[in-house]
Motif scaffolding. Structure first.
Motif, PDB file in Angstrom:
ATOM      1  N   ASP A   9       0.566  -1.187  -0.287  1.00  0.00           N
ATOM      2  CA  ASP A   9      -0.292  -0.140   0.068  1.00  0.00           C
ATOM      3  C   ASP A   9       0.378   1.374  -0.094  1.00  0.00           C
ATOM      4  O   ASP A   9       0.105   2.637   0.141  1.00  0.00           O
ATOM      5  N   LYS A  10       2.275   0.887   0.099  1.00  0.00           N
ATOM      6  CA  LYS A  10       2.502   2.609  -0.012  1.00  0.00           C
ATOM      7  C   LYS A  10       4.671   2.278  -0.081  1.00  0.00           C
ATOM      8  O   LYS A  10       4.893   1.105   0.579  1.00  0.00           O
ATOM      9  N   LYS A  11       5.106   2.715  -0.070  1.00  0.00           N
ATOM     10  CA  LYS A  11       6.746   3.187   0.014  1.00  0.00           C
ATOM     11  C   LYS A  11       6.927   3.746   0.755  1.00  0.00           C
ATOM     12  O   LYS A  11       6.364   4.864   1.217  1.00  0.00           O
ATOM     13  N   VAL A  12       7.930   2.957   2.023  1.00  0.00           N
ATOM     14  CA  VAL A  12       7.854   3.299   3.140  1.00  0.00           C
ATOM     15  C   VAL A  12       9.378   3.981   3.387  1.00  0.00           C
ATOM     16  O   VAL A  12       9.435   4.610   4.495  1.00  0.00           O
ATOM     17  N   TYR A  13      10.198   3.474   2.098  1.00  0.00           N
ATOM     18  CA  TYR A  13      11.505   4.551   2.347  1.00  0.00           C
ATOM     19  C   TYR A  13      12.099   4.109   1.534  1.00  0.00           C
ATOM     20  O   TYR A  13      12.196   3.384   0.570  1.00  0.00           O
ATOM     21  N   GLU A  14      12.776   5.417   0.739  1.00  0.00           N
ATOM     22  CA  GLU A  14      13.590   5.755  -0.118  1.00  0.00           C
ATOM     23  C   GLU A  14      14.740   6.727   0.089  1.00  0.00           C
ATOM     24  O   GLU A  14      14.572   7.630   0.666  1.00  0.00           O
ATOM     25  N   GLY A  15      16.211   5.985  -0.340  1.00  0.00           N
ATOM     26  CA  GLY A  15      17.348   6.629  -0.366  1.00  0.00           C
ATOM     27  C   GLY A  15      18.207   6.035  -0.462  1.00  0.00           C
ATOM     28  O   GLY A  15      18.767   5.314  -0.186  1.00  0.00           O
ATOM     29  N   GLU A  16      19.807   7.070  -0.463  1.00  0.00           N
ATOM     30  CA  GLU A  16      20.549   6.364  -0.447  1.00  0.00           C
ATOM     31  C   GLU A  16      21.188   5.807   0.878  1.00  0.00           C
ATOM     32  O   GLU A  16      21.034   6.823   1.815  1.00  0.00           O
ATOM     33  N   VAL A  17      22.596   4.457   0.991  1.00  0.00           N
ATOM     34  CA  VAL A  17      22.762   4.157   2.058  1.00  0.00           C
ATOM     35  C   VAL A  17      24.126   3.613   2.129  1.00  0.00           C
ATOM     36  O   VAL A  17      24.127   3.227   1.165  1.00  0.00           O
ATOM     37  N   ARG A  18      24.687   2.889   3.088  1.00  0.00           N
ATOM     38  CA  ARG A  18      26.116   2.912   3.609  1.00  0.00           C
ATOM     39  C   ARG A  18      25.904   1.062   3.026  1.00  0.00           C
ATOM     40  O   ARG A  18      26.453   0.251   2.394  1.00  0.00           O
ATOM     41  N   SER A  19      24.678   0.170   4.050  1.00  0.00           N
ATOM     42  CA  SER A  19      24.429  -0.834   3.975  1.00  0.00           C
ATOM     43  C   SER A  19      22.888  -0.954   4.875  1.00  0.00           C
ATOM     44  O   SER A  19      22.751  -0.154   5.142  1.00  0.00           O
ATOM     45  N   VAL A  20      23.102  -2.519   4.489  1.00  0.00           N
ATOM     46  CA  VAL A  20      21.682  -3.020   5.013  1.00  0.00           C
ATOM     47  C   VAL A  20      21.230  -3.620   5.472  1.00  0.00           C
ATOM     48  O   VAL A  20      22.357  -5.042   4.791  1.00  0.00           O
ATOM     49  N   THR A  21      21.055  -4.280   6.804  1.00  0.00           N
ATOM     50  CA  THR A  21      21.003  -5.712   7.293  1.00  0.00           C
ATOM     51  C   THR A  21      19.619  -6.382   6.791  1.00  0.00           C
ATOM     52  O   THR A  21      18.905  -5.877   7.175  1.00  0.00           O
ATOM     53  N   VAL A  22      19.398  -7.742   6.714  1.00  0.00           N
ATOM     54  CA  VAL A  22      17.888  -7.691   6.259  1.00  0.00           C
ATOM     55  C   VAL A  22      17.781  -9.195   7.278  1.00  0.00           C
ATOM     56  O   VAL A  22      18.957 -10.145   6.947  1.00  0.00           O
ATOM     57  N   PRO A  23      16.546  -9.273   7.321  1.00  0.00           N
ATOM     58  CA  PRO A  23      16.442 -10.788   8.433  1.00  0.00           C
ATOM     59  C   PRO A  23      15.551 -11.855   7.181  1.00  0.00           C
ATOM     60  O   PRO A  23      14.549 -12.353   6.629  1.00  0.00           O
ATOM     61  N   GLY A  24      16.934 -12.510   6.906  1.00  0.00           N
ATOM     62  CA  GLY A  24      16.835 -13.963   5.400  1.00  0.00           C
ATOM     63  C   GLY A  24      16.131 -15.273   6.373  1.00  0.00           C
ATOM     64  O   GLY A  24      16.425 -15.516   7.812  1.00  0.00           O
ATOM     65  N   MET A  26      17.477 -18.231   6.141  1.00  0.00           N
ATOM     66  CA  MET A  26      18.051 -18.483   6.759  1.00  0.00           C
ATOM     67  C   MET A  26      19.217 -18.268   7.507  1.00  0.00           C
ATOM     68  O   MET A  26      20.710 -18.310   7.665  1.00  0.00           O
ATOM     69  N   GLY A  27      19.242 -16.466   7.920  1.00  0.00           N
ATOM     70  CA  GLY A  27      19.081 -15.964   9.033  1.00  0.00           C
ATOM     71  C   GLY A  27      19.696 -14.166   8.669  1.00  0.00           C
ATOM     72  O   GLY A  27      19.481 -13.973   7.435  1.00  0.00           O
ATOM     73  N   SER A  28      19.891 -13.267   9.337  1.00  0.00           N
ATOM     74  CA  SER A  28      20.502 -12.679   8.694  1.00  0.00           C
ATOM     75  C   SER A  28      21.459 -12.180   8.009  1.00  0.00           C
ATOM     76  O   SER A  28      22.987 -12.600   8.247  1.00  0.00           O
ATOM     77  N   PHE A  29      21.890 -11.432   6.541  1.00  0.00           N
ATOM     78  CA  PHE A  29      22.881 -10.423   6.365  1.00  0.00           C
ATOM     79  C   PHE A  29      23.033  -9.824   5.606  1.00  0.00           C
ATOM     80  O   PHE A  29      21.694  -8.561   5.578  1.00  0.00           O
ATOM     81  N   GLU A  30      23.586  -8.780   5.246  1.00  0.00           N
ATOM     82  CA  GLU A  30      24.406  -7.690   5.323  1.00  0.00           C
ATOM     83  C   GLU A  30      24.605  -7.146   4.188  1.00  0.00           C
ATOM     84  O   GLU A  30      25.292  -8.094   3.375  1.00  0.00           O
ATOM     85  N   VAL A  31      23.307  -5.992   3.012  1.00  0.00           N
ATOM     86  CA  VAL A  31      24.333  -5.842   2.174  1.00  0.00           C
ATOM     87  C   VAL A  31      25.340  -4.587   1.577  1.00  0.00           C
ATOM     88  O   VAL A  31      25.112  -3.626   2.467  1.00  0.00           O
ATOM     89  N   LEU A  32      26.125  -4.616   1.121  1.00  0.00           N
ATOM     90  CA  LEU A  32      27.034  -3.853   1.067  1.00  0.00           C
ATOM     91  C   LEU A  32      27.388  -3.063  -0.231  1.00  0.00           C
ATOM     92  O   LEU A  32      27.208  -3.677  -1.392  1.00  0.00           O
ATOM     93  N   LYS A  33      28.564  -2.426  -0.239  1.00  0.00           N
ATOM     94  CA  LYS A  33      28.613  -1.702  -1.281  1.00  0.00           C
ATOM     95  C   LYS A  33      28.888  -2.439  -2.969  1.00  0.00           C
ATOM     96  O   LYS A  33      30.039  -3.404  -2.517  1.00  0.00           O
ATOM     97  N   LEU A  42      12.299 -12.930   2.634  1.00  0.00           N
ATOM     98  CA  LEU A  42      13.000 -12.204   3.750  1.00  0.00           C
ATOM     99  C   LEU A  42      12.017 -12.587   4.729  1.00  0.00           C
ATOM    100  O   LEU A  42      10.305 -13.336   4.862  1.00  0.00           O
ATOM    101  N   GLU A  43      11.837 -13.481   6.165  1.00  0.00           N
ATOM    102  CA  GLU A  43      11.642 -12.920   7.318  1.00  0.00           C
ATOM    103  C   GLU A  43      10.743 -12.034   7.779  1.00  0.00           C
ATOM    104  O   GLU A  43      11.168 -10.910   7.356  1.00  0.00           O
ATOM    105  N   ASP A  44       9.246 -12.233   9.132  1.00  0.00           N
ATOM    106  CA  ASP A  44       9.306 -11.285   9.958  1.00  0.00           C
ATOM    107  C   ASP A  44      10.518 -10.535  11.126  1.00  0.00           C
ATOM    108  O   ASP A  44      11.445 -11.416  10.915  1.00  0.00           O
ATOM    109  N   GLY A  45      11.418  -9.138  11.329  1.00  0.00           N
ATOM    110  CA  GLY A  45      12.065  -8.522  11.509  1.00  0.00           C
ATOM    111  C   GLY A  45      12.475  -7.652  11.522  1.00  0.00           C
ATOM    112  O   GLY A  45      12.008  -6.724   9.950  1.00  0.00           O
ATOM    113  N   LYS A  46      14.323  -7.388  11.450  1.00  0.00           N
ATOM    114  CA  LYS A  46      14.692  -6.014  11.584  1.00  0.00           C
ATOM    115  C   LYS A  46      15.391  -5.917  10.021  1.00  0.00           C
ATOM    116  O   LYS A  46      16.252  -6.702  10.159  1.00  0.00           O
ATOM    117  N   VAL A  47      15.009  -4.180  10.122  1.00  0.00           N
ATOM    118  CA  VAL A  47      15.810  -3.800   8.518  1.00  0.00           C
ATOM    119  C   VAL A  47      16.330  -2.585   9.340  1.00  0.00           C
ATOM    120  O   VAL A  47      15.613  -1.960   9.598  1.00  0.00           O
TER     121      VAL A  47
END
Length: 82
Positions: A9-24, A26-33, A42-47
């Motif tokens: 129903d909406k766009k929650v976030y948009e912008g430039e980031v250095r990294s993001v960690t997501v709840p995969g 098989m476990g959380s993982f981080e995305v870098l440049k 993704l599972e329920d959890g924190k980004v």
């Protein structure tokens, strides 16, 4: 890198980031440049969004992430209140 977080129903976030960690599934993982292209569920959890000197957390209710050419798209089923 550019990050977008969308729900049905909406766009929650948009912008430039250095990294993001997501709840995969098989476990959380981080995305870098220059991360390799990936599509993952993704599972329920924190980004965790990291910019230069700040960190922001958004709680999602499952979804999918796509990473391609330093562009990150998170399609979340919904957003939880922390």
């Amino acid at each position: 890198m550019k990050l977008e977080i969308l729900t049905p129903d909406k766009k929650v976030y948009e912008g430039e980031v250095r990294s993001v960690t997501v709840p995969g599934t098989m476990g959380s993982f981080e995305v870098l440049k220059d991360h390799a292209p990936i599509i993952s569920t993704l599972e329920d959890g924190k980004v965790i969004i990291r910019k230069d000197n700040t960190e922001e957390t958004i709680y999602i209710k499952g979804g999918v992430i796509e990473v391609l050419n330093n562009s990150i798209m998170v399609l979340a089923e919904g957003i939880q209140n922390s």
